[in-house]
Write an enzyme that holds these catalytic residues in place. Structure first.
Site, PDB file in Angstrom:
ATOM      1  N   HIS A 181     -66.692  26.266 -59.567  1.00 31.84           N
ATOM      2  CA  HIS A 181     -65.986  26.943 -58.482  1.00 31.84           C
ATOM      3  C   HIS A 181     -64.565  26.407 -58.486  1.00 31.84           C
ATOM      4  CE1 HIS A 181     -65.676  29.101 -54.625  1.00 31.84           C
ATOM      5  NE2 HIS A 181     -64.726  28.197 -54.412  1.00 31.84           N
ATOM      6  N   CYS A 182     -63.602  27.288 -58.707  1.00 33.28           N
ATOM      7  CA  CYS A 182     -62.219  26.834 -58.870  1.00 33.28           C
ATOM      8  C   CYS A 182     -61.452  27.039 -57.566  1.00 33.28           C
ATOM      9  CB  CYS A 182     -61.550  27.630 -59.998  1.00 33.28           C
ATOM     10  SG  CYS A 182     -59.793  27.293 -60.117  1.00 33.28           S
ATOM     11  N   PRO A 183     -60.981  25.948 -56.934  1.00 27.38           N
ATOM     12  CA  PRO A 183     -60.259  26.121 -55.668  1.00 27.38           C
ATOM     13  C   PRO A 183     -58.928  26.851 -55.845  1.00 27.38           C
ATOM     14  CG  PRO A 183     -60.166  23.839 -56.385  1.00 27.38           C
ATOM     15  CD  PRO A 183     -61.105  24.534 -57.316  1.00 27.38           C
ATOM     16  N   ASN A 233     -62.484  31.017 -55.923  1.00 27.07           N
ATOM     17  CA  ASN A 233     -63.615  31.821 -56.373  1.00 27.07           C
ATOM     18  C   ASN A 233     -64.262  31.069 -57.532  1.00 27.07           C
ATOM     19  OD1 ASN A 233     -65.370  33.950 -56.692  1.00 27.07           O
ATOM     20  ND2 ASN A 233     -63.765  35.510 -56.671  1.00 27.07           N
TER      21      ASN A 233
END
Ligand SMILES: [Zn+2]
Ligand SMILES: [Zn+2]
Length: 413
Positions: free
Chosen positions: A128-130, A134
């Site tokens: 999950h990439c901040p 998303n």
């Protein structure tokens, strides 16, 4: 641009709330500052538009910005693709090979994992990439990776403009007020002189933008290489960890098995074309995955079930060999550790030499797990959980891994 319009449909509008997060705000801020400053610097002070080179340069700058934003928004709004709620495999017999997600009320399709932030099961989840607020997974792997490639390239171009602007202007006409710096170099002087003088504010803004551009080039460039490795091996970071635990399980029980990662198509090119296609849509449907000929179609999920059933291999026991302050950017832990800092908002934990940790997942240079807190651990009372650098710990020998070691045994080791 057709694809872009199809992305922004009415039902996607609720996705706009993904923008309200520190990650996209900072990322878009950096893109805005670097591209605006690069264009202003080019037009006003370094490469005027009435020259051919200047025009080409300007068009290229716009081009970078458009392509970077296009891939960035694609990665953010198209998203990784979620396993449909209530999903079950076509052949109901196959559900015995799969884990069930209570939240999504669905079987977890091969390669999918439940993301606590997105609150859905994500197809071929990597992380999950901040920064895009998303997950990075099946559908957006290509656009995410393209963004990671284009952002550093655009930043290198911008950094060149910033350096050249400052260099020519310092020699040209500097209005800092200290007369000695006013070196007159007629050769470097542009004709006609720009209407807006290159003052202290412009110098400071250019210098600031240069810092941002160089920082982005290094940080995002490293992420690009990590993602390329993942794509060329067709093995996500989560799957690398499953593989590591599989090998650990086989070694511990001294089994006569060899773990073969099933999704590696055998050549880097074949793996590459699984993600990057001309149509922009990755191969497959994100639920069923082609496997190597010598592998069972569900061999990875079967391995996951085995690991879930085996309490011991759910985590790997490590002993702390080096203190770690719990800082987000541990400067003294080596360059690889710094450049592979886990891209999540999850906490880091402080380590003291001699402590024990149960790692539940990990990256190449970082691990995530629980600190073993003496007696309270046995009762499962308190937990200290988070990320820490891998080079601060060493794996405990297998035979001591059955239970948390008693106090006396810890001292001996
Ligand atoms: Zn789920
Ligand atoms: Zn997510």
């Amino acid at each position: 641009m057709g694809a872009f319009c199809s992305v922004i449909k009415f039902e996607n509008l609720q996705e706009l709330k993904r923008l309200c997060h520190w990650g996209p705000i900072i990322a878009l801020g950096v893109i805005a500052i670097c591209s605006t400053m690069a264009m202003i610097d080019s037009v006003l002070w370094y490469w005027p538009l009435h020259t051919t080179g200047g025009s080409v340069n300007f068009i290229m700058l716009i081009n970078w910005t458009v392509m970077i934003l296009y891939n960035y928004f694609n990665a953010m709004f198209v998203g990784p693709g979620f396993v449909p709620l209530g999903w079950k495999p076509e052949n109901s017999q196959d559900s015995m090979y799969l884990q069930y997600c209570k939240v999504c009320q669905a079987y977890k399709a091969p390669r999918s994992h439940h993301c606590r932030k997105c609150n859905r099961c994500v197809m071929k989840m990597d992380h999950h990439c901040p920064w895009i607020n998303n997950c990075c997974g099946y559908q957006n792997h290509a656009s995410f990776t393209l963004f990671l490639l284009l952002a550093p390239l655009g930043c290198i171009h911008a950094a060149f403009i910033f350096v050249m602007t400052m260099y020519t202007q310092l020699y040209n006409r500097l209005s800092f007020g200290w007369n000695t710096v006013k070196i007159d170099m007629s050769a470097a002087r542009r004709d006609p002189l720009p209407i807006v003088p290159f003052g202290l504010a412009a110098f400071a803004a250019t210098l600031f933008a240069l810092g941002l551009a160089l920082g982005t080039t290094i940080a995002v460039g490293m992420l690009f290489f990590i993602q390329m490795k993942i794509i060329l091996r067709n093995k996500t970071s989560i799957e690398s960890w499953i593989e590591e635990k599989a090998k650990d399980r086989i070694q511990y029980y001294q089994l006569d098995e060899v773990f073969v990662f099933p999704y590696d198509m055998g050549s880097k090119w074949k793996n590459f074309t699984q993600v990057f296609t001309w149509s922009g849509v990755p191969e497959g449907d994100g639920l069923e995955w082609p496997v190597r000929e010598d592998c069972h179609p569900y061999s990875l999920t079967i391995e996951q079930l085995k690991q879930k059933a085996d309490k011991r291999v759910r985590s790997v026991r490590y002993k702390v060999t080096e203190d770690y302050s719990g800082s987000c950017c541990p400067l003294n832990k080596g360059i690889k550790t710094i450049f592979t800092i886990p891209c999540t908002e999850e906490p880091r934990i402080q380590l003291r030499k001699g402590e024990f940790i149960l790692a539940t997942r990990g990256l190449r240079y970082w691990l995530y797990g629980d600190k073993i807190l003496d007696d309270s651990f046995a009762e499962g009372v308190s937990r200290i959980r988070g990320w820490f650098p891998r080079n601060c710990v060493e794996k405990c020998p297998c035979e001591a891994e059955t239970d948390p070691a008693p106090e006396g045994e810890k001292k001996n080791r």
